[in-house]
Design a protein around this motif. Structure first.
Motif, PDB file in Angstrom:
ATOM      1  N   TYR A   1      -1.334   5.659  -4.482  1.00 29.06           N
ATOM      2  CA  TYR A   1      -1.503   6.391  -3.772  1.00 29.06           C
ATOM      3  C   TYR A   1      -1.289   7.396  -3.046  1.00 29.06           C
ATOM      4  O   TYR A   1      -1.300   7.931  -2.673  1.00 29.06           O
ATOM      5  CB  TYR A   1      -2.277   5.417  -3.005  1.00 29.06           C
ATOM      6  CG  TYR A   1      -3.841   4.633  -3.828  1.00 29.06           C
ATOM      7  CD1 TYR A   1      -5.375   5.360  -4.450  1.00 29.06           C
ATOM      8  CD2 TYR A   1      -4.194   3.518  -3.049  1.00 29.06           C
ATOM      9  CE1 TYR A   1      -5.390   5.015  -4.719  1.00 29.06           C
ATOM     10  CE2 TYR A   1      -5.075   2.729  -4.410  1.00 29.06           C
ATOM     11  CZ  TYR A   1      -5.697   3.412  -4.994  1.00 29.06           C
ATOM     12  OH  TYR A   1      -6.639   2.625  -5.223  1.00 29.06           O
ATOM     13  N   PHE A   2       0.086   6.608  -2.251  1.00 26.98           N
ATOM     14  CA  PHE A   2       1.279   7.804  -1.354  1.00 26.98           C
ATOM     15  C   PHE A   2       1.646   8.368  -2.580  1.00 26.98           C
ATOM     16  O   PHE A   2       2.530   9.543  -2.116  1.00 26.98           O
ATOM     17  CB  PHE A   2       1.928   6.789  -0.581  1.00 26.98           C
ATOM     18  CG  PHE A   2       1.124   6.123   0.352  1.00 26.98           C
ATOM     19  CD1 PHE A   2       1.770   6.577   1.795  1.00 26.98           C
ATOM     20  CD2 PHE A   2       0.329   5.310   0.314  1.00 26.98           C
ATOM     21  CE1 PHE A   2       1.126   5.988   2.522  1.00 26.98           C
ATOM     22  CE2 PHE A   2      -0.487   5.137   2.121  1.00 26.98           C
ATOM     23  CZ  PHE A   2       0.177   5.022   3.693  1.00 26.98           C
ATOM     24  N   GLY A   3       2.411   7.845  -3.513  1.00 28.13           N
ATOM     25  CA  GLY A   3       3.410   8.735  -4.659  1.00 28.13           C
ATOM     26  C   GLY A   3       4.210   9.236  -4.148  1.00 28.13           C
ATOM     27  O   GLY A   3       4.868  10.084  -4.212  1.00 28.13           O
ATOM     28  N   LEU A   4       5.161   8.055  -2.928  1.00 25.36           N
ATOM     29  CA  LEU A   4       6.464   8.663  -2.767  1.00 25.36           C
ATOM     30  C   LEU A   4       7.847   8.574  -3.743  1.00 25.36           C
ATOM     31  O   LEU A   4       7.172   8.133  -5.102  1.00 25.36           O
ATOM     32  CB  LEU A   4       6.543   7.802  -1.985  1.00 25.36           C
ATOM     33  CG  LEU A   4       5.993   7.398  -0.502  1.00 25.36           C
ATOM     34  CD1 LEU A   4       5.878   6.260   0.626  1.00 25.36           C
ATOM     35  CD2 LEU A   4       5.205   8.855   0.389  1.00 25.36           C
ATOM     36  N   THR A   5       8.480   9.234  -3.573  1.00 27.33           N
ATOM     37  CA  THR A   5       9.878   9.481  -3.852  1.00 27.33           C
ATOM     38  C   THR A   5      10.800   7.833  -4.552  1.00 27.33           C
ATOM     39  O   THR A   5      11.752   7.934  -4.802  1.00 27.33           O
ATOM     40  CB  THR A   5      10.512  10.404  -4.735  1.00 27.33           C
ATOM     41  OG1 THR A   5      10.591  11.223  -3.086  1.00 27.33           O
ATOM     42  CG2 THR A   5       9.574  11.578  -5.765  1.00 27.33           C
ATOM     43  N   ARG A   6      10.374   8.042  -2.946  1.00 25.62           N
ATOM     44  CA  ARG A   6      11.165   6.395  -2.636  1.00 25.62           C
ATOM     45  C   ARG A   6      10.933   5.546  -2.321  1.00 25.62           C
ATOM     46  O   ARG A   6       9.609   5.712  -1.752  1.00 25.62           O
ATOM     47  CB  ARG A   6      12.151   6.916  -1.433  1.00 25.62           C
ATOM     48  CG  ARG A   6      12.462   6.381  -0.443  1.00 25.62           C
ATOM     49  CD  ARG A   6      13.300   6.923   0.612  1.00 25.62           C
ATOM     50  NE  ARG A   6      14.592   5.989   1.418  1.00 25.62           N
ATOM     51  CZ  ARG A   6      14.876   4.575   1.334  1.00 25.62           C
ATOM     52  NH1 ARG A   6      14.424   3.506   1.296  1.00 25.62           N
ATOM     53  NH2 ARG A   6      15.934   4.114   1.899  1.00 25.62           N
TER      54      ARG A   6
ATOM     55  N   THR B   1       0.183   7.112  10.390  1.00 23.44           N
ATOM     56  CA  THR B   1       0.179   7.051   9.237  1.00 23.44           C
ATOM     57  C   THR B   1       0.115   5.571   8.786  1.00 23.44           C
ATOM     58  O   THR B   1      -0.860   4.410   8.171  1.00 23.44           O
ATOM     59  CB  THR B   1       0.637   7.812   8.175  1.00 23.44           C
ATOM     60  OG1 THR B   1       0.809   8.560   7.986  1.00 23.44           O
ATOM     61  CG2 THR B   1       0.010   6.881   6.826  1.00 23.44           C
TER      62      THR B   1
ATOM     63  N   GLN C   1      10.995   1.694   8.437  1.00 23.94           N
ATOM     64  CA  GLN C   1      11.452   2.565   7.075  1.00 23.94           C
ATOM     65  C   GLN C   1      10.158   3.517   7.033  1.00 23.94           C
ATOM     66  O   GLN C   1       9.739   4.453   6.619  1.00 23.94           O
ATOM     67  CB  GLN C   1      11.837   1.973   6.174  1.00 23.94           C
ATOM     68  CG  GLN C   1      12.959   3.056   4.962  1.00 23.94           C
ATOM     69  CD  GLN C   1      13.102   1.999   4.412  1.00 23.94           C
ATOM     70  OE1 GLN C   1      12.541   0.719   3.601  1.00 23.94           O
ATOM     71  NE2 GLN C   1      14.179   2.236   3.362  1.00 23.94           N
TER      72      GLN C   1
ATOM     73  N   LEU D   1      -3.173   2.534   8.415  1.00 24.34           N
ATOM     74  CA  LEU D   1      -3.051   1.456   7.728  1.00 24.34           C
ATOM     75  C   LEU D   1      -3.055   0.229   8.042  1.00 24.34           C
ATOM     76  O   LEU D   1      -3.653  -0.305   7.655  1.00 24.34           O
ATOM     77  CB  LEU D   1      -1.355   2.097   6.925  1.00 24.34           C
ATOM     78  CG  LEU D   1      -1.024   1.318   5.392  1.00 24.34           C
ATOM     79  CD1 LEU D   1      -2.643   1.774   4.661  1.00 24.34           C
ATOM     80  CD2 LEU D   1      -0.033   1.688   4.638  1.00 24.34           C
TER      81      LEU D   1
ATOM     82  N   MET E   1       7.260   3.347   9.028  1.00 24.61           N
ATOM     83  CA  MET E   1       7.448   4.680  10.040  1.00 24.61           C
ATOM     84  C   MET E   1       7.664   6.064  10.546  1.00 24.61           C
ATOM     85  O   MET E   1       7.332   7.411  10.420  1.00 24.61           O
ATOM     86  CB  MET E   1       8.106   3.931  11.744  1.00 24.61           C
ATOM     87  CG  MET E   1       7.270   3.090  12.363  1.00 24.61           C
ATOM     88  SD  MET E   1       5.812   3.534  12.807  1.00 24.61           S
ATOM     89  CE  MET E   1       5.624   2.184  13.377  1.00 24.61           C
ATOM     90  N   VAL E   2       9.186   5.398   9.573  1.00 28.68           N
ATOM     91  CA  VAL E   2       9.766   7.030   9.583  1.00 28.68           C
ATOM     92  C   VAL E   2       9.552   8.010   8.287  1.00 28.68           C
ATOM     93  O   VAL E   2       9.286   9.323   8.273  1.00 28.68           O
ATOM     94  CB  VAL E   2      12.114   6.860   8.977  1.00 28.68           C
ATOM     95  CG1 VAL E   2      11.860   8.450   9.237  1.00 28.68           C
ATOM     96  CG2 VAL E   2      11.985   6.096   9.937  1.00 28.68           C
ATOM     97  N   PHE E   3       9.668   7.458   7.297  1.00 33.30           N
ATOM     98  CA  PHE E   3       8.922   7.977   6.070  1.00 33.30           C
ATOM     99  C   PHE E   3       7.826   8.478   5.350  1.00 33.30           C
ATOM    100  O   PHE E   3       7.174   9.278   4.801  1.00 33.30           O
ATOM    101  CB  PHE E   3       9.424   7.059   4.651  1.00 33.30           C
ATOM    102  CG  PHE E   3      11.133   7.067   4.237  1.00 33.30           C
ATOM    103  CD1 PHE E   3      11.579   8.556   3.856  1.00 33.30           C
ATOM    104  CD2 PHE E   3      11.783   6.380   5.144  1.00 33.30           C
ATOM    105  CE1 PHE E   3      12.941   8.216   3.721  1.00 33.30           C
ATOM    106  CE2 PHE E   3      13.499   6.756   5.067  1.00 33.30           C
ATOM    107  CZ  PHE E   3      13.847   7.674   3.802  1.00 33.30           C
ATOM    108  N   VAL E   4       6.614   7.946   6.202  1.00 32.48           N
ATOM    109  CA  VAL E   4       4.988   8.197   6.167  1.00 32.48           C
ATOM    110  C   VAL E   4       5.173   8.776   7.699  1.00 32.48           C
ATOM    111  O   VAL E   4       3.486   8.750   7.363  1.00 32.48           O
ATOM    112  CB  VAL E   4       4.205   7.353   5.371  1.00 32.48           C
ATOM    113  CG1 VAL E   4       4.723   7.160   4.054  1.00 32.48           C
ATOM    114  CG2 VAL E   4       4.150   5.578   6.345  1.00 32.48           C
TER     115      VAL E   4
ATOM    116  N   ALA F   1       1.255  -1.110  -0.321  1.00 30.85           N
ATOM    117  CA  ALA F   1      -0.481   0.028  -0.441  1.00 30.85           C
ATOM    118  C   ALA F   1       0.631   1.461   0.430  1.00 30.85           C
ATOM    119  O   ALA F   1       0.498   2.175  -0.446  1.00 30.85           O
ATOM    120  CB  ALA F   1      -1.274  -0.331   1.396  1.00 30.85           C
TER     121      ALA F   1
END
Lengths: 295, 284
Positions: B61-66, B82, B73, B86, B75-78, B56
């Motif tokens: 839907y999240f459109g992350l660049t990484r 969130t 990870q 989820l 937990m840190v990035f989103v 997910a």
């Protein structure tokens, strides 16, 4: 570019005699590009007094950028008067909500539902356009560029950077400095720390050298331990971030709603005293309602 | 043990294990003071849940660049909250059998189960049940028809025949099952839940979800799931394969929320919104 603060409070409006000097409206920042385009960062209750000043320029196009859709950043939107007047255009930018799987429009539409507001979105006379942004996607507005980065908040939150003619402004939206969820020595501590370093580095690179940093500074370091994980920054954390990124001017904003003018001045001064000036330091300022700043 | 009983035991034993961690995620996420590292530990110990959450997060839907490859990870990035939300969205689906897009019966049953779960939890909240305990109502609603999944997997022909019989003669499905298979889905579901080491009240609730509401010794859990099951059929979300639908609001609920099922449903608030979200989840 020119910026003007219309709402500098976090969480909930806090009007009254004790906040007269700082202001009680929730987050809204007006930014005028060198070509005179209107960019609005967040639509807290501050957007209402901003709207009052816009009548002479109708019809207008407003480029709205929503950091995230918590109430204090959107609750003024239904009261943005130009949306009721034909001929105006409102371009609203922000993130998709991946948890409820709703687009920005669907999330904001709820505010215009029968239960909450007497006018449906469909009845608004202005032209409304919604732009769902992906992380680091940039948008051009005249000769200015607006780009974004995901920050750290309980909901996806974009920090926005506006650049034009060699000048730049960065607004964090709501942001809490990352913290390690493990205690030192626990398995996972080092790994988590590495991810944090990577994310922190990405943030610093993104805002490196900006002329103006507008940062969520809800808490003092005394407030913070009880509010870890709530998604907001501290004076000391933002001073650290601004120094690392070599920022020129910092505006502390998103003031805690129970902090009155005297209290705010005091905790601001205490934070400066705790962090004595170093060579190359930014200028640190408190954001106040209606304060204008030429970038 | 007779031959038939032995066959039922084998069927129950042939079912996959219950994802205990998913149950734990539901409990953890309803506690405002839940420690993020505890959540990471529980999610990490469940590979399926981990993969589903990462899938997910890495979706458009999240459109992350990484790309994100671990829960830490994520937990840190989103952000912690969130990931928590989820996990809460993904977890219930993991309690249900994997669905085949073309299996209409199973898909309808899953939707019916999710809706029953939502309504049962809504009723529990309305009846003043604590949030952590209200999760058990959700789980009971989710699992109440699991016996049908067991039948569909091991006795498809007989189960089909039972459904046809129920539909043709307008009789309760459980009665047709008893006649054709020799045991009903409520009983086999209860046995499965017992084997999964879930609380005995849950097994009891599943066993009695078609029993008369006038029966002595019924718990609030039994009553809520009973009503939720019928209410979700009435709302028409999903289909359980059971044509008979008599609606009686059990006494303790009736005295608090009234005897009119429509007004009970209205009092639950945005049930329809939750249903629509469930439908979206099943399609994704």
């Amino acid at each position: 570019m020119k910026i003007r603060f219309w709402g500098v409070r976090g969480s909930i409006p806090s009007p009254g005699p004790a906040t007269l000097n700082t202001g009680g409206n929730t987050t809204c920042i007006e930014l005028r590009t060198d070509d005179g385009e209107l960019i609005i960062l967040d639509a807290g209750t501050g957007i209402f007094p901003l709207a009052q000043t816009l009548f002479p320029e109708l019809p207008l196009t407003a480029h709205l950028f929503i950091s995230h859709t918590h109430w204090d950043h959107i609750q003024g939107l239904p009261f943005f008067i130009p949306s009721f007047i034909p001929g105006n255009t409102l371009k609203i930018h922000g993130a998709f909500d991946p948890i409820s799987r709703r687009s920005l429009r669907e999330v904001l539409l709820r505010q215009f539902e029968y239960s909450y507001f007497p006018v449906r979105e469909a009845e608004l006379k202005a032209r409304l356009q919604y732009v769902t942004l992906r992380e680091r996607e940039s948008v051009r507005i005249g000769s200015a560029t607006v780009s974004n980065l995901l920050m750290n908040h309980p909901v996806l939150n974009f920090g926005y950077k506006i650049e034009q003619n060699g000048k730049s402004v960065f607004f964090t939206g709501d942001h809490e400095e990352l913290y390690n969820i493990y205690d030192p020595g626990e398995p996972g501590y080092d790994e988590y720390g590495r991810y944090m370093d990577e994310k922190n580095q990405a943030i610093i690179e993104f805002i490196r050298g900006v002329d103006v940093l507008i940062a969520d500074t809800s808490y003092t370091i005394e407030d913070y331990p009880a509010k870890q994980g709530w998604g907001h920054g501290t004076f000391d954390g933002n001073i650290r971030m601004a120094r690392k990124a070599g920022v020129k001017t910092v505006f502390f904003t998103h003031h805690e709603p129970t902090r009155d003018d005297r209290n705010l001045e005091r905790v601001f001064q205490e934070a400066l005293d705790r962090n004595p000036t170093q060579p190359g330091d930014p200028t640190f300022l408190l954001a106040r309602e209606r304060l204008e700043f030429e970038v | 043990m007779g031959k038939l009983e032995k066959q039922f035991v084998e069927m129950v034993e042939g079912m996959p294990a219950f994802p205990q961690n998913v149950y734990r995620v539901l409990q953890l996420t309803s506690d405002i003071n839940c420690k993020p590292k505890e959540l990471v530990r529980v999610i990490d110990s469940d590979p399926v849940l981990t993969v589903n959450i990462l899938k997910a997060i890495n979706s458009p839907y999240f459109g992350l660049t990484r790309s994100i490859s671990s829960i830490r990870q994520a937990m840190v990035f989103v952000g912690v909250n969130t990931v928590k939300n989820l996990a809460l969205t993904v977890a219930p689906l993991e309690m249900l059998p994997e669905s085949d897009r073309n299996d209409h019966f199973l898909n309808d049953l899953l939707l019916h189960s999710l809706c029953t779960a939502s309504i049962a939890r809504g009723l529990a909240r309305k009846m003043g049940v604590e949030e952590v305990e209200a999760n058990d109502y959700f789980v009971a609603g989710l699992l109440h028809d699991y016996g049908k999944v067991v039948f569909a997997r091991f006795m498809q022909e007989k189960f089909q025949a039972a459904m046809q019989r129920a539909s043709r003669d307008r009789m309760p499905l459980e009665q047709a099952e008893l006649e054709i298979i020799g045991i009903d889905h409520a009983e086999i579901g209860a046995q499965l839940v017992t084997r999964w080491n879930l609380p005995e009240e849950l097994a009891q609730c599943i066993r009695s979800h078609h029993h008369s509401v006038a029966e002595a010794g019924r718990s609030l859990l039994d009553d809520c799931v009973h009503l939720a099951n019928r209410a979700s059929r009435k709302l028409g979300y999903g289909h359980s394969g059971n044509p008979s639908c008599e609606l009686v609001v059990p006494e303790p609920i009736r005295s608090l929320l009234g005897q009119n099922i429509e007004s009970v449903l209205v009092s639950l608030g945005d049930v329809v919104g939750e249903m629509e979200k469930n439908q979206l989840l099943l399609r994704s």
